[in-house]
Design an enzyme around this catalytic site. Structure first.
Site, PDB file in Angstrom:
ATOM      1  N   THR A  48      11.081 -11.037 -45.385  1.00 39.04           N
ATOM      2  CA  THR A  48      12.287 -10.843 -46.187  1.00 39.04           C
ATOM      3  C   THR A  48      12.998  -9.590 -45.706  1.00 39.04           C
ATOM      4  O   THR A  48      12.367  -8.643 -45.231  1.00 39.04           O
ATOM      5  CB  THR A  48      11.991 -10.789 -47.706  1.00 39.04           C
ATOM      6  OG1 THR A  48      13.223 -10.932 -48.431  1.00 39.04           O
ATOM      7  CG2 THR A  48      11.307  -9.506 -48.133  1.00 39.04           C
ATOM      8  N   CYS A  77      15.389  -3.633 -54.459  1.00 37.66           N
ATOM      9  CA  CYS A  77      14.509  -4.793 -54.662  1.00 37.66           C
ATOM     10  C   CYS A  77      13.099  -4.464 -54.173  1.00 37.66           C
ATOM     11  O   CYS A  77      12.912  -3.564 -53.361  1.00 37.66           O
ATOM     12  CB  CYS A  77      15.026  -5.992 -53.872  1.00 37.66           C
ATOM     13  SG  CYS A  77      16.662  -6.561 -54.359  1.00 37.66           S
ATOM     14  N   HIS A  96      10.822 -11.752 -53.444  1.00 32.61           N
ATOM     15  CA  HIS A  96      11.865 -10.737 -53.265  1.00 32.61           C
ATOM     16  C   HIS A  96      12.452 -10.485 -54.657  1.00 32.61           C
ATOM     17  O   HIS A  96      13.397 -11.159 -55.070  1.00 32.61           O
ATOM     18  CB  HIS A  96      12.921 -11.246 -52.283  1.00 32.61           C
ATOM     19  CG  HIS A  96      13.960 -10.226 -51.914  1.00 32.61           C
ATOM     20  ND1 HIS A  96      14.266  -9.958 -50.604  1.00 32.61           N
ATOM     21  CD2 HIS A  96      14.754  -9.426 -52.658  1.00 32.61           C
ATOM     22  CE1 HIS A  96      15.240  -9.034 -50.571  1.00 32.61           C
ATOM     23  NE2 HIS A  96      15.548  -8.713 -51.809  1.00 32.61           N
TER      24      HIS A  96
END
Length: 161
Positions: free
Chosen positions: A22, A28, A45
């Site tokens: 990711t 995040c 994520h």
């Protein structure tokens, strides 16, 4: 070997020899779960700490720590993993912007990390490595064959945990 890309507010599972990746982890948090016995890995994520922050209607399961982690565990079990073997690695949760006030609502990165740790604790999954906080973005890639998490950080290079 396939690289499975996990988008924002998304999650996925891979078995050895595949990898999960990711990008764009700022505030995040990239949550990686791994069962080294069955070589099954999962990645989420996570964008926000709690699904209660959602604006009504249907929520994106992968977007929130309190919904993404339980779903990731469930999906990994369907792929042959065992919760008793699972460990976690975390990356991200940066404070991307400096704010004058100390408003808790602006601490999204640290709140995301706290929420992920709380959800993992509730599931009795130990965090064995983390690269969280700071103020720069990260890209992570997890190898389901070796259990290594590669973290690329802007201006800080690459490290493996």
């Amino acid at each position: 070997m396939e690289i499975i890309k996990i988008g924002m507010a998304d999650l996925g599972v891979a078995k050895s020899p595949d990898r999960l990746r990711t990008t764009g982890l700022g505030s995040c948090v990239g949550v990686v779960l791994y069962d080294s016995v069955h070589k099954v890995a999962g990645m989420a994520h996570v964008m926000l700490p709690e699904s209660s922050l959602g604006k009504g209607g249907e929520i994106a399961i992968g977007k929130y720590a309190d919904t993404a982690i339980p779903r990731l565990i469930q999906d990994m079990k369907l792929a042959g993993a065992s919760t008793t073997n699972m460990v976690a690695k975390l990356a991200g949760g940066a404070q991307m912007f400096a704010f004058l006030g100390k408003s808790d609502s602006m601490r999204i990165g640290p709140r995301n990390v706290e929420a992920c740790k709380m959800a993992l604790q509730q599931a009795k999954i130990k965090v064995v490595a983390e690269d969280t906080g700071g103020n720069c973005g990260r890209t992570i890639e997890f190898d389901a064959a070796t259990g290594l998490l590669q973290i690329r950080t802007v201006n800080q290079g690459v490290k493996e945990v």
